[in-house]
Write a protein that holds these residues in place. Sequence first.
Motif, PDB file in Angstrom:
ATOM      1  N   ASP A  96       0.850  -1.198   0.000  1.00  0.00           N
ATOM      2  CA  ASP A  96       0.000   0.000   0.000  1.00  0.00           C
ATOM      3  C   ASP A  96       0.885   1.247   0.000  1.00  0.00           C
ATOM      4  OD1 ASP A  96      -2.375   1.560   0.328  1.00  0.00           O
ATOM      5  OD2 ASP A  96      -1.970   1.665   2.482  1.00  0.00           O
ATOM      6  N   ARG A 115      -7.139   2.423 -14.109  1.00  0.00           N
ATOM      7  CA  ARG A 115      -7.311   1.373 -13.106  1.00  0.00           C
ATOM      8  C   ARG A 115      -8.685   0.777 -13.294  1.00  0.00           C
ATOM      9  NH1 ARG A 115     -10.465   1.037  -9.310  1.00  0.00           N
ATOM     10  NH2 ARG A 115     -10.798   3.271  -9.187  1.00  0.00           N
ATOM     11  N   PRO A 118     -10.486  -3.433  -8.046  1.00  0.00           N
ATOM     12  CA  PRO A 118     -10.343  -2.843  -6.716  1.00  0.00           C
ATOM     13  C   PRO A 118      -9.254  -1.778  -6.665  1.00  0.00           C
ATOM     14  CG  PRO A 118      -9.879  -5.221  -6.666  1.00  0.00           C
ATOM     15  CD  PRO A 118     -10.153  -4.833  -8.076  1.00  0.00           C
ATOM     16  N   GLY A 119      -9.290  -0.997  -5.615  1.00  0.00           N
ATOM     17  CA  GLY A 119      -8.311   0.060  -5.415  1.00  0.00           C
ATOM     18  C   GLY A 119      -8.968   1.409  -5.586  1.00  0.00           C
ATOM     19  N   SER A 120      -8.155   2.442  -5.619  1.00  0.00           N
ATOM     20  CA  SER A 120      -8.686   3.781  -5.821  1.00  0.00           C
ATOM     21  C   SER A 120      -7.696   4.575  -6.640  1.00  0.00           C
ATOM     22  CB  SER A 120      -8.950   4.465  -4.476  1.00  0.00           C
ATOM     23  OG  SER A 120      -7.737   4.625  -3.771  1.00  0.00           O
ATOM     24  N   TYR A 133       1.168   4.963 -11.026  1.00  0.00           N
ATOM     25  CA  TYR A 133      -0.010   4.643 -10.217  1.00  0.00           C
ATOM     26  C   TYR A 133       0.451   4.351  -8.800  1.00  0.00           C
ATOM     27  CZ  TYR A 133      -4.012   2.150  -8.313  1.00  0.00           C
ATOM     28  OH  TYR A 133      -5.061   1.760  -7.513  1.00  0.00           O
ATOM     29  N   VAL A 135      -0.311   2.469  -5.542  1.00  0.00           N
ATOM     30  CA  VAL A 135      -1.087   1.314  -5.099  1.00  0.00           C
ATOM     31  C   VAL A 135      -1.824   1.681  -3.817  1.00  0.00           C
ATOM     32  CG1 VAL A 135      -0.912  -1.083  -4.306  1.00  0.00           C
ATOM     33  CG2 VAL A 135       0.597  -0.245  -6.125  1.00  0.00           C
ATOM     34  N   ALA A 142      -5.249  -5.280  -7.811  1.00  0.00           N
ATOM     35  CA  ALA A 142      -5.595  -4.076  -8.571  1.00  0.00           C
ATOM     36  C   ALA A 142      -5.184  -4.340 -10.013  1.00  0.00           C
ATOM     37  CB  ALA A 142      -4.853  -2.871  -8.015  1.00  0.00           C
ATOM     38  N   GLN A 143      -5.928  -3.787 -10.945  1.00  0.00           N
ATOM     39  CA  GLN A 143      -5.618  -4.008 -12.349  1.00  0.00           C
ATOM     40  C   GLN A 143      -5.462  -2.663 -13.055  1.00  0.00           C
ATOM     41  OE1 GLN A 143      -8.212  -6.891 -14.249  1.00  0.00           O
ATOM     42  NE2 GLN A 143      -8.744  -7.715 -12.243  1.00  0.00           N
ATOM     43  N   LYS A 157      -1.697  -6.959 -13.559  1.00  0.00           N
ATOM     44  CA  LYS A 157      -2.353  -7.345 -12.309  1.00  0.00           C
ATOM     45  C   LYS A 157      -1.374  -7.165 -11.150  1.00  0.00           C
ATOM     46  CE  LYS A 157      -5.531 -10.328 -14.624  1.00  0.00           C
ATOM     47  NZ  LYS A 157      -6.204 -11.575 -14.742  1.00  0.00           N
ATOM     48  N   VAL A 160      -1.871  -6.502  -4.046  1.00  0.00           N
ATOM     49  CA  VAL A 160      -1.699  -5.436  -3.071  1.00  0.00           C
ATOM     50  C   VAL A 160      -1.608  -6.041  -1.685  1.00  0.00           C
ATOM     51  CG1 VAL A 160      -2.685  -3.327  -2.110  1.00  0.00           C
ATOM     52  CG2 VAL A 160      -3.048  -3.879  -4.532  1.00  0.00           C
TER      53      VAL A 160
END
Length: 162
Positions: A96, A115, A118-120, A133, A135, A142-143, A157, A160
């Motif tokens: 993270d 992205r 999942p993730g932001s 990016y 993480v 996360a993709q 891919k 995380v």
Amino acid sequence: VKTIQPGGEVVLTVLGGADPISAGEILPPYSGHLSFADAYRTITFNHPGGGILDSAHITVTDNSSGSAGATIHVVEEDPGDIEELTISPNSGTFSDGTTVEFSASGGVAPYTFERVGPGSGQPVAVGENKARYTVSFPPGVAQIRLTDRTGEHVTAKLNVSK
């Protein structure tokens, strides 16, 4: 979706639908570069050549108002010479808060990084073929999807961890 060079030609066949098929629609700058045969089931797109490098979007409609479309990308590169689209890194395990720099190669520029899953946050473009990016938690995968001008895409891919 098809990719051609300037001055090239594509023949499309309409399958299914209820006859008659309408003559189709194509948006500028390619208006007037379609011809139809076989009760509009065969459509030929002739690129006029020259400097127009854009995507042609063709739509046909059948007797029951069903419609179908095709996209033709016009690029200066010979489609046979286009290298396979790749993203690097295409996988890995990241903590993270780690910032990862992705590189695009092959395909047809320009490139778009995004992205998915999942993730932001979203990758931030850094030059013509790179993006960064950061993480984000929660754990999982996360993709990051890389898409080129022709719509071709590949996905990295990222596992995380906390």
